[in-house]
Design an enzyme around this catalytic site. Structure first.
Site, PDB file in Angstrom:
ATOM      1  N   THR A 139      -9.220   9.334  -4.127  1.00 34.58           N
ATOM      2  CA  THR A 139      -8.499   8.155  -3.649  1.00 34.58           C
ATOM      3  C   THR A 139      -9.494   6.987  -3.686  1.00 34.58           C
ATOM      4  OG1 THR A 139      -9.146   8.527  -1.362  1.00 34.58           O
ATOM      5  CG2 THR A 139      -7.100   9.536  -2.068  1.00 34.58           C
ATOM      6  N   GLU A 150      -2.459  11.183  -3.978  1.00 33.16           N
ATOM      7  CA  GLU A 150      -2.048  12.485  -3.442  1.00 33.16           C
ATOM      8  C   GLU A 150      -0.705  12.950  -3.968  1.00 33.16           C
ATOM      9  OE1 GLU A 150      -3.417  10.001  -1.784  1.00 33.16           O
ATOM     10  OE2 GLU A 150      -4.602  10.668  -0.079  1.00 33.16           O
ATOM     11  N   LYS A 196       0.783  -5.156  15.044  1.00 33.16           N
ATOM     12  CA  LYS A 196       1.501  -4.774  16.264  1.00 33.16           C
ATOM     13  C   LYS A 196       1.436  -5.930  17.244  1.00 33.16           C
ATOM     14  CE  LYS A 196       0.967   0.036  15.333  1.00 33.16           C
ATOM     15  NZ  LYS A 196      -0.016   1.063  15.169  1.00 33.16           N
ATOM     16  N   TRP A 237       6.631  -4.401  15.635  1.00 30.41           N
ATOM     17  CA  TRP A 237       5.827  -4.217  14.439  1.00 30.41           C
ATOM     18  C   TRP A 237       6.191  -5.284  13.417  1.00 30.41           C
ATOM     19  CZ3 TRP A 237       4.800   1.507  12.758  1.00 30.41           C
ATOM     20  CH2 TRP A 237       4.189   2.179  13.837  1.00 30.41           C
TER      21      TRP A 237
HETATM   22  P1  ADP Z   1      -5.841   4.327  -1.869  1.00 32.92           P
HETATM   23  O1  ADP Z   1      -5.125   5.178  -0.852  1.00 32.92           O
HETATM   24  O2  ADP Z   1      -7.295   4.549  -1.777  1.00 32.92           O
HETATM   25  O3  ADP Z   1      -5.433   2.881  -1.874  1.00 32.92           O
HETATM   26  P2  ADP Z   1      -3.944   5.099  -3.842  1.00 32.92           P
HETATM   27  O4  ADP Z   1      -3.940   4.466  -5.164  1.00 32.92           O
HETATM   28  O5  ADP Z   1      -3.655   6.532  -3.775  1.00 32.92           O
HETATM   29  O6  ADP Z   1      -5.382   4.849  -3.255  1.00 32.92           O
HETATM   30  O7  ADP Z   1      -2.956   4.279  -2.901  1.00 32.92           O
HETATM   31  C1  ADP Z   1      -1.744   4.773  -2.416  1.00 32.92           C
HETATM   32  C2  ADP Z   1      -1.143   3.762  -1.489  1.00 32.92           C
HETATM   33  O8  ADP Z   1      -0.846   2.551  -2.162  1.00 32.92           O
HETATM   34  C3  ADP Z   1       0.167   4.177  -0.883  1.00 32.92           C
HETATM   35  O9  ADP Z   1      -0.008   5.036   0.198  1.00 32.92           O
HETATM   36  C4  ADP Z   1       0.749   2.833  -0.469  1.00 32.92           C
HETATM   37  O10 ADP Z   1       0.207   2.381   0.753  1.00 32.92           O
HETATM   38  C5  ADP Z   1       0.271   1.921  -1.552  1.00 32.92           C
HETATM   39  N1  ADP Z   1       1.339   1.728  -2.548  1.00 32.92           N
HETATM   40  C6  ADP Z   1       1.501   2.329  -3.723  1.00 32.92           C
HETATM   41  N2  ADP Z   1       2.580   1.869  -4.367  1.00 32.92           N
HETATM   42  C7  ADP Z   1       3.136   0.934  -3.564  1.00 32.92           C
HETATM   43  C8  ADP Z   1       4.283   0.076  -3.659  1.00 32.92           C
HETATM   44  N3  ADP Z   1       5.071   0.069  -4.720  1.00 32.92           N
HETATM   45  N4  ADP Z   1       4.526  -0.747  -2.613  1.00 32.92           N
HETATM   46  C9  ADP Z   1       3.731  -0.768  -1.519  1.00 32.92           C
HETATM   47  N5  ADP Z   1       2.655   0.001  -1.390  1.00 32.92           N
HETATM   48  C10 ADP Z   1       2.347   0.845  -2.394  1.00 32.92           C
END
Ligand code: ADP
Length: 541
Positions: free
Chosen positions: A186, A331, A440, A445
């Site tokens: 990640t 993930e 918050k 929220w």
């Molecule tokens: P990291 O967790 O380190 O940023 P990732 O690339 O796995 O790496 O990121 C996943 C996260 O990115 C998701 O849990 C979400 O918060 C955000 N995310 C992915 N796609 C979208 C989307 N279309 N809209 C909003 N958030 C998104």
């Protein structure tokens, strides 16, 4: 009673074998980091992946060994995806944009034995090598003419030399489809990077799902250019999906600037692409400045962070390119949802369907999801109730690689995404925020994403971020941080007025700050941890 069908294990190499046999002359085109364009076919890629497999075996790479890459989207990186996985080893794609200390952490944690890198990253690996002693051999992804005259990199050789020493007479071995094939950490937006270890089975199933029309929707007629890097969750599965359907694949290499991307979109007749919002925001500006149009690009998938509705409208109205919004994470391989319309939306105008398409979308078959409250009780799908988003499915992580601690699973086996979301009666999921970013305020929220999307629809705003800052009365209040569009002016007062009537009063930002640029993570997301540090102790007037 067991079924009586053939039990051939799903394997990544089988995808390329299929493309080489049935889409033999379909092209893979790559912009080379060392300069020039490389062009060959799936049949030729398959031959070279086999040469690579034999070279890896000669070097003593054993099943389960990790082989790292620090590489752009190129045909050589594509060969590594298949050659490494094909022998039962693990292709570990490392994001070169990470901070050096994160890189060292990841390379050492994964215990990569070999590391393949593009010429662009030679200075970087020269610095990394002394602190990554477990890497026995560094391989430059280029011909021998690009090798430095002198180097202290252990075992340094050129990729082309490695391959040319081998013939392509190799048969991919059969093994259990649950064998690991690739590893991706990640990007550490909110935490220390964590390794997600994909299996052949999860990768093939995910790639098949990616091809579905309401998912990424790939077909033989397409010319697919993943702008999303191959080090960012396997370029969202496109290097597997394209050969499954036999689509031409265009790989932009290190040319990630708008001008280079545009040139390749046009010269290779790209019809379909994918990438994070920041790429498309920059491209939109570039297209506007030069009064340019795309001749073949018709569709792109945008995800990784929330796609502003204003970006979707601009692409559709000005450039005639449809944006599909999608959600996923490292993930989840990453594909979780896509926001395409259903039969019941037929007849809606683009403007009428925008609020639906701007959501993160409906699950792809294979993934299941739910939203729960703090007690883990499932919340209704009414589009209003928001809670922690949980997912499960055959391409969702169970445990992190080498963590020694259990993953983020609930007692009944759901993965906690760390996102807060709503789900509407038609099944469209909408991310309110990452749980760590949600503001918050006085028991309520506030979604930072909603405020950012609104800010970016203002004509003078190029990019926007919203974070919570401390408030004695409300605990937290939203602060809007804005990059203005070049040549356009807007005041804090005007921006605050822009929110009036568009969101509930308690959601309106309390203050606006202007900056020249916003900090981004290695995958192009807003780096809110940095912003929170930069604006720590900020006092709203
Ligand atoms: P990291 O967790 O380190 O940023 P990732 O690339 O796995 O790496 O990121 C996943 C996260 O990115 C998701 O849990 C979400 O918060 C955000 N995310 C992915 N796609 C979208 C989307 N279309 N809209 C909003 N958030 C998104």
């Amino acid at each position: 009673m067991l079924g009586l069908m053939m039990a051939e294990p799903l394997r990544v190499a089988g995808i390329l074998e299929h493309a080489a046999k049935w889409h033999a002359d379909t092209e893979i085109v790559a912009r080379l980091p060392e300069g020039g364009i490389h062009r060959y076919t799936y049949a030729a890629a398959h031959r070279r992946a086999k040469q690579l497999a034999k070279a890896l075996l000669r070097l003593g790479v054993a099943p389960g060994d990790r082989v790292g890459t620090l590489a752009w989207n190129t045909h050589r990186h594509f060969e590594l995806y298949y050659g490494v996985a094909g022998i039962g080893a693990v292709c570990h794609t490392v994001n070169p944009r990470l901070f050096p200390e994160q890189l060292v952490y990841i390379l050492n944690h994964a215990e990569d034995r070999l590391l393949f890198f593009d010429l662009t990253f030679l200075p970087l690996v020269e610095r990394l090598a002394p602190i990554c002693p477990q890497v026995e051999k560094w391989v430059l992804l280029a011909g021998p003419e690009h090798l430095p005259a002198q180097s202290a990199l252990p075992g340094l050789c050129s990729y082309e030399d490695l391959l040319s020493a081998e013939r392509a007479d190799y048969a991919w071995p059969l093994f259990d489809e649950n064998t690991a094939c690739s590893l991706c950490y990640t990007s550490g937006t909110t935490d220390q990077p964590k390794g997600v270890l994909y299996s052949h089975r999860s990768t093939v199933l995910h790639a098949l799902a990616a091809c579905l029309p309401d998912s990424l929707g790939c077909a033989a007629l397409d010319v697919i250019m993943p702008v999303v890097p191959m080090f960012h969750v396997n370029a969202w599965g496109l290097p597997y999906a394209a050969p499954i359907v036999g689509a031409k694949l265009v790989l932009p290499g290190a040319g990630m600037d708008s001008a280079s991307l545009y040139e390749l979109f046009e010269s290779e007749g790209v019809t379909f692409s994918a990438g994070v919002p920041t790429i498309w925001l920059a491209l939109l500006q570039f297209m506007r400045e030069g009064h340019r149009q795309f001749s073949t690009l018709r569709r792109t998938v945008v995800g990784g962070s929330s796609c502003p509705p204003a970006l979707m409208t601009a692409f559709e109205d000005e450039l005639h390119v449809t944006i599909t919004h999608a959600w996923g994470m490292t993930e989840t391989s990453p594909l979780g949802t896509g926001a395409r319309l259903t039969a019941k939306h037929k007849g809606l105008s683009a403007a009428e369907s925008l609020p639906i398409r701007a959501k993160q979308g409906r699950v792809v078959y294979g993934v299941d999801m739910k939203i729960v409250d703090d007690e883990g009780i499932a919340l209704p799908h009414n589009g209003m109730a928001f809670g922690d988003l949980l997912v499960r499915g055959p391409w969702v992580v169970r445990d992190y690689f080498g963590s020694g601690t259990p993953g983020e699973l609930t007692a009944d086996g759901w993965f906690r995404t760390g996102d807060v979301a709503t789900i509407d009666p038609d099944g469209y999921m909408q991310i309110t925020d990452r749980s760590k970013d949600v503001i918050k305020s006085g028991g309520e929220w506030i979604s930072s994403i909603d405020l950012e999307n609104l800010a970016i629809s203002h004509p003078a705003v190029a990019e926007a971020a919203v974070i919570g800052v401390p408030s004695a009365r409300w605990a937290e209040r939203p602060l809007l941080i804005v990059v203005r569009r070049p040549g356009l002016d807007v005041s804090a007062k005007e921006l605050l007025a822009f929110f009036k009537g568009k969101v509930a009063r308690f959601c309106e930002p309390d203050a606006v700050e202007f900056v020249d640029q916003l900090p981004h993570t290695a995958t192009g997301k807003l780096l809110k941890t940095q912003l929170r540090k930069d604006f720590a102790g900020y006092a709203v007037a």
